[in-house]
Design a protein around this motif. Structure first.
Motif, PDB file in Angstrom:
ATOM      1  N   LEU A 100      -4.936   2.738  -1.801  1.00  0.00           N
ATOM      2  CA  LEU A 100      -4.999   2.903  -3.255  1.00  0.00           C
ATOM      3  C   LEU A 100      -5.102   1.404  -3.965  1.00  0.00           C
ATOM      4  O   LEU A 100      -4.639   0.419  -3.598  1.00  0.00           O
ATOM      5  CB  LEU A 100      -3.639   3.506  -3.765  1.00  0.00           C
ATOM      6  N   PRO A 101      -5.781   1.653  -5.031  1.00  0.00           N
ATOM      7  CA  PRO A 101      -5.985   0.481  -5.623  1.00  0.00           C
ATOM      8  C   PRO A 101      -4.703  -0.189  -6.465  1.00  0.00           C
ATOM      9  O   PRO A 101      -3.885   0.564  -6.547  1.00  0.00           O
ATOM     10  CB  PRO A 101      -6.795   0.952  -6.904  1.00  0.00           C
ATOM     11  N   ALA A 102      -4.552  -1.733  -6.363  1.00  0.00           N
ATOM     12  CA  ALA A 102      -3.694  -2.107  -6.767  1.00  0.00           C
ATOM     13  C   ALA A 102      -3.345  -1.721  -8.352  1.00  0.00           C
ATOM     14  O   ALA A 102      -4.533  -1.590  -9.184  1.00  0.00           O
ATOM     15  CB  ALA A 102      -3.626  -3.807  -6.661  1.00  0.00           C
ATOM     16  N   GLY A 103      -2.416  -1.671  -8.812  1.00  0.00           N
ATOM     17  CA  GLY A 103      -2.038  -1.325 -10.047  1.00  0.00           C
ATOM     18  C   GLY A 103      -1.543  -0.096 -10.642  1.00  0.00           C
ATOM     19  O   GLY A 103      -0.688   0.301 -11.397  1.00  0.00           O
ATOM     20  N   ILE A 104      -1.577   0.656  -9.593  1.00  0.00           N
ATOM     21  CA  ILE A 104      -1.007   2.171  -9.684  1.00  0.00           C
ATOM     22  C   ILE A 104       0.166   2.018  -9.693  1.00  0.00           C
ATOM     23  O   ILE A 104       0.697   3.000 -10.453  1.00  0.00           O
ATOM     24  CB  ILE A 104      -1.698   3.230  -8.526  1.00  0.00           C
ATOM     25  N   ASP A 105       0.961   1.166  -9.152  1.00  0.00           N
ATOM     26  CA  ASP A 105       2.427   1.126  -8.885  1.00  0.00           C
ATOM     27  C   ASP A 105       2.972   0.499 -10.220  1.00  0.00           C
ATOM     28  O   ASP A 105       3.847   0.733 -10.657  1.00  0.00           O
ATOM     29  CB  ASP A 105       2.968   0.417  -7.892  1.00  0.00           C
ATOM     30  N   ARG A 106       2.084  -0.340 -10.912  1.00  0.00           N
ATOM     31  CA  ARG A 106       2.600  -1.168 -12.040  1.00  0.00           C
ATOM     32  C   ARG A 106       2.239   0.015 -13.303  1.00  0.00           C
ATOM     33  O   ARG A 106       3.197   0.147 -14.308  1.00  0.00           O
ATOM     34  CB  ARG A 106       1.741  -2.274 -12.326  1.00  0.00           C
TER      35      ARG A 106
ATOM     36  N   ALA B 200       0.737  -1.280  -0.020  1.00  0.00           N
ATOM     37  CA  ALA B 200       0.011  -0.133   0.137  1.00  0.00           C
ATOM     38  C   ALA B 200       0.816   1.430   0.029  1.00  0.00           C
ATOM     39  O   ALA B 200       0.565   2.154  -0.608  1.00  0.00           O
ATOM     40  CB  ALA B 200      -1.015   0.110   1.103  1.00  0.00           C
ATOM     41  N   TYR B 201       1.953   1.095   0.950  1.00  0.00           N
ATOM     42  CA  TYR B 201       2.880   2.318   0.923  1.00  0.00           C
ATOM     43  C   TYR B 201       3.545   2.276  -0.565  1.00  0.00           C
ATOM     44  O   TYR B 201       3.585   3.444  -1.098  1.00  0.00           O
ATOM     45  CB  TYR B 201       3.843   2.163   1.750  1.00  0.00           C
ATOM     46  N   ARG B 202       4.036   1.407  -1.046  1.00  0.00           N
ATOM     47  CA  ARG B 202       4.492   1.696  -2.503  1.00  0.00           C
ATOM     48  C   ARG B 202       3.544   2.108  -3.490  1.00  0.00           C
ATOM     49  O   ARG B 202       4.037   2.962  -4.383  1.00  0.00           O
ATOM     50  CB  ARG B 202       5.120   0.207  -2.962  1.00  0.00           C
ATOM     51  N   ARG B 203       2.244   2.000  -3.220  1.00  0.00           N
ATOM     52  CA  ARG B 203       1.330   2.544  -4.366  1.00  0.00           C
ATOM     53  C   ARG B 203       1.221   4.175  -4.079  1.00  0.00           C
ATOM     54  O   ARG B 203       1.011   4.739  -4.970  1.00  0.00           O
ATOM     55  CB  ARG B 203      -0.010   2.058  -3.955  1.00  0.00           C
TER      56      ARG B 203
ATOM     57  N   VAL C  38      -8.150  17.088   7.035  1.00  0.00           N
ATOM     58  CA  VAL C  38      -7.045  17.441   6.068  1.00  0.00           C
ATOM     59  C   VAL C  38      -6.455  15.885   5.564  1.00  0.00           C
ATOM     60  O   VAL C  38      -6.423  15.501   4.435  1.00  0.00           O
ATOM     61  CB  VAL C  38      -5.966  18.162   6.225  1.00  0.00           C
ATOM     62  N   MET C  39      -6.129  15.083   6.791  1.00  0.00           N
ATOM     63  CA  MET C  39      -5.540  13.872   6.366  1.00  0.00           C
ATOM     64  C   MET C  39      -6.511  12.901   5.730  1.00  0.00           C
ATOM     65  O   MET C  39      -6.214  12.127   4.848  1.00  0.00           O
ATOM     66  CB  MET C  39      -5.061  13.239   7.836  1.00  0.00           C
ATOM     67  N   SER C  40      -7.540  12.782   6.258  1.00  0.00           N
ATOM     68  CA  SER C  40      -8.760  11.929   5.457  1.00  0.00           C
ATOM     69  C   SER C  40      -8.945  12.420   4.084  1.00  0.00           C
ATOM     70  O   SER C  40      -9.258  11.610   3.065  1.00  0.00           O
ATOM     71  CB  SER C  40      -9.947  11.503   6.413  1.00  0.00           C
ATOM     72  N   ARG C  41      -8.924  13.604   4.001  1.00  0.00           N
ATOM     73  CA  ARG C  41      -9.294  14.088   2.847  1.00  0.00           C
ATOM     74  C   ARG C  41      -8.152  13.751   1.730  1.00  0.00           C
ATOM     75  O   ARG C  41      -8.425  13.381   0.485  1.00  0.00           O
ATOM     76  CB  ARG C  41      -9.629  15.963   2.627  1.00  0.00           C
ATOM     77  N   LEU C  42      -6.852  14.036   2.349  1.00  0.00           N
ATOM     78  CA  LEU C  42      -5.776  13.750   1.096  1.00  0.00           C
ATOM     79  C   LEU C  42      -5.794  12.124   0.626  1.00  0.00           C
ATOM     80  O   LEU C  42      -5.443  11.731  -0.160  1.00  0.00           O
ATOM     81  CB  LEU C  42      -4.495  14.109   1.972  1.00  0.00           C
ATOM     82  N   ALA C  43      -6.100  11.353   2.053  1.00  0.00           N
ATOM     83  CA  ALA C  43      -6.180   9.877   1.635  1.00  0.00           C
ATOM     84  C   ALA C  43      -7.094   9.561   0.646  1.00  0.00           C
ATOM     85  O   ALA C  43      -6.917   8.868  -0.240  1.00  0.00           O
ATOM     86  CB  ALA C  43      -6.476   9.076   2.942  1.00  0.00           C
ATOM     87  N   ARG C  44      -8.348  10.143   0.881  1.00  0.00           N
ATOM     88  CA  ARG C  44      -9.376  10.014  -0.189  1.00  0.00           C
ATOM     89  C   ARG C  44      -8.944  10.472  -1.385  1.00  0.00           C
ATOM     90  O   ARG C  44      -9.445   9.876  -2.713  1.00  0.00           O
ATOM     91  CB  ARG C  44     -10.560  10.393   0.549  1.00  0.00           C
ATOM     92  N   ALA C  45      -8.531  11.672  -1.360  1.00  0.00           N
ATOM     93  CA  ALA C  45      -8.134  12.230  -2.748  1.00  0.00           C
ATOM     94  C   ALA C  45      -7.207  11.568  -3.695  1.00  0.00           C
ATOM     95  O   ALA C  45      -7.441  11.247  -4.816  1.00  0.00           O
ATOM     96  CB  ALA C  45      -7.488  13.685  -2.442  1.00  0.00           C
ATOM     97  N   ARG C  46      -6.278  10.971  -2.929  1.00  0.00           N
ATOM     98  CA  ARG C  46      -5.161  10.121  -3.704  1.00  0.00           C
ATOM     99  C   ARG C  46      -6.036   8.721  -4.469  1.00  0.00           C
ATOM    100  O   ARG C  46      -5.861   8.461  -5.268  1.00  0.00           O
ATOM    101  CB  ARG C  46      -4.263   9.743  -2.744  1.00  0.00           C
ATOM    102  N   GLN C  47      -6.560   8.272  -3.173  1.00  0.00           N
ATOM    103  CA  GLN C  47      -7.449   7.257  -3.704  1.00  0.00           C
ATOM    104  C   GLN C  47      -8.391   7.375  -4.805  1.00  0.00           C
ATOM    105  O   GLN C  47      -8.527   6.598  -5.891  1.00  0.00           O
ATOM    106  CB  GLN C  47      -8.327   6.680  -2.572  1.00  0.00           C
TER     107      GLN C  47
END
Lengths: 256, 191
Positions: B106-112, A45-48, B167-176
């Motif tokens: 975050l959804p898987a795949g964003i890193d790929r 999750a961190y890497r993402r 702010v923290m939850s908005r940011l987490a949600r925004a990135r998601q």
């Protein structure tokens, strides 16, 4: 939504973001770092998060203010900070700032000569110091003809780029010579021109920074522009308007 | 002006301290309004306002100060805009109301999908800008302030008058939300 980080270990995503943003309290940081190395879910999750941040940071998603807007704002600020010009209007109360702004926006052509460079005040100081130094020593005496024979190769050997040296003969701006110098810790070419009794030094170096327009500082005028990956900075005791004309002539003589 | 500082010095100080943040202000206004012309107006208004109350700038982060003023100008603009219309700006709720806060990662795949070495094509850059622009306002705002302006959580909290937890939850949600939109887009492209 698929794949949450907080499935098994109970770590909140907010915690992961705080860690990725370097916003975690010092006392929690080490403990979480250890957890991260032991928890594959959290690590993934961190890497993402990092990947997403790279995506957002590596690309030029940031909007840059249009030059026309910079010019307009600077002109409006200058107008609002100097006393109203003498005339029938001058006894009126201070006009609202917006009115002044829109009046000035209308005369953008004039504004161009007032304009601004939005960054690099330190750079300008360096250029002014450099210009003053070069005025203190005598000008290169080779004259225009030497320029296109001897100077350029010598200049290029000390620089990692090739500055354009167009022939401005007939424009009133007379090429006096070139030197290489250091500006902002990198090599720059400096072309020297004379115009009537004034000297214009044109500093050139590779840069994509884009401050534009002219600035008055310590009694000198400085005109910034960029072209083909090179930054140009002309300094002189000439008026801003004359400097703008110098630039026009200079640019018009460059190979297309 | 009233403080007895000569205009020329005041202007020079403003130029050195505040004007370098014109791009940051424009960027924020552009993402918030999603309209170039409105962003122009808001930024101009913000800088004139900032100059007229330059005396209230008490040191500290000049960029945060000018972004705060820019944001206020945006809110004024949005309010007058809303008064003219019966519908919200874009048919989306103007606040988080109605937006589910499932705080997943975050959804898987964003890193790929984002090889680190690869810079995007121009068209992709425009696409990503659009994806950001389509996020609901508080998420769009927090994403821009954090990712583009590198403001700290505390600065964002001060600037948006929100508790830091929000702010923290908005940011987490925004990135998601953004990651999901990006993956959806990338998936459509591949098909």
């Amino acid at each position: 939504m698929k794949s949450s980080s907080n499935g098994l270990c109970g770590t909140s995503p907010v915690t992961l973001h705080a860690f990725a943003d370097n916003e975690m309290k010092a006392e929690d940081w080490l403990a979480f770092k250890e957890h991260l190395s032991a928890c594959p879910d959290c690590l993934a999750a961190y890497r993402r998060i990092l990947a997403l941040r790279v995506l957002l940071k590596r690309n030029r998603l940031h909007y840059r203010a249009p030059d026309a807007l910079r010019i307009k704002i600077w002109a409006a600020l200058q107008a609002s900070s100097r006393p109203a010009p003498a005339g029938p209007d001058s006894r009126k109360v201070r006009r609202p700032i917006h009115r002044i702004a829109s009046a000035l926006a209308a005369s953008l052509a004039i504004a161009v000569t007032l304009t601004l460079a939005l960054n690099g005040p330190a750079l300008e100081d360096e250029i002014i110091a450099n210009y003053k130094r070069s005025l203190a020593v005598s000008l290169p005496s080779e004259g225009p003809s030497a320029a296109f024979r001897g100077e350029k190769p010598r200049l290029e050997s000390s620089l990692d780029f090739i500055p354009p040296i167009p022939d401005l003969t007939g424009s009133g701006f007379t090429y006096q010579g070139a030197r290489s110098d250091r500006i902002g810790r990198r090599g720059a070419a400096v072309l020297s021109y004379s115009y009537e009794s004034s000297v214009i030094d044109l500093f050139i170096w590779p840069s994509r920074a884009e401050p534009l327009g002219t600035v008055s500082k310590q009694g000198y005028n400085i005109l910034h522009w960029t072209r083909s990956g090179l930054k140009f900075c002309a300094i002189s005791t000439l008026t801003a308007r004359e400097l703008v004309r110098f630039r026009e002539v200079f640019v018009s003589k460059l190979p297309a | 002006v009233e403080q007895g500082v000569p205009d020329s010095i005041r202007l020079a100080r403003f130029r050195e301290l505040i004007l370098p943040h014109l791009d940051a202000a424009y960027n924020l206004a552009r993402y918030l309004t999603r309209e170039p012309a409105a962003a122009d107006d808001i930024v101009q208004e913000a800088f004139l306002r900032a100059y007229s109350r330059f005396e209230t700038y008490a040191g500290g982060d000049a960029r945060a100060w000018v972004l705060q003023i820019t944001r206020n100008c945006f809110l004024t603009w949005a309010k007058s805009r809303q008064a003219q219309r019966t519908l919200p700006l874009d048919g989306r709720p103007a606040s988080e109301a109605g937006i589910a806060y499932d705080l997943a990662g975050l959804p898987a795949g964003i890193d790929r999908d984002t090889p680190e070495s690869e810079l995007m094509r121009r068209a992709d850059i425009e696409m990503v800008r659009t994806l950001i622009a389509e996020l609901p306002e508080p998420f769009r705002e927090v994403l821009v302030l954090r990712e583009f302006e590198d403001l700290s959580y505390q600065q964002i909290a001060d600037l948006t008058a929100a508790p830091i937890g929000t702010v923290m939850s908005r940011l987490a949600r925004a990135r998601q939300l953004f990651a999901k939109a990006w993956l959806d887009h990338a998936g459509r492209e591949r098909r």
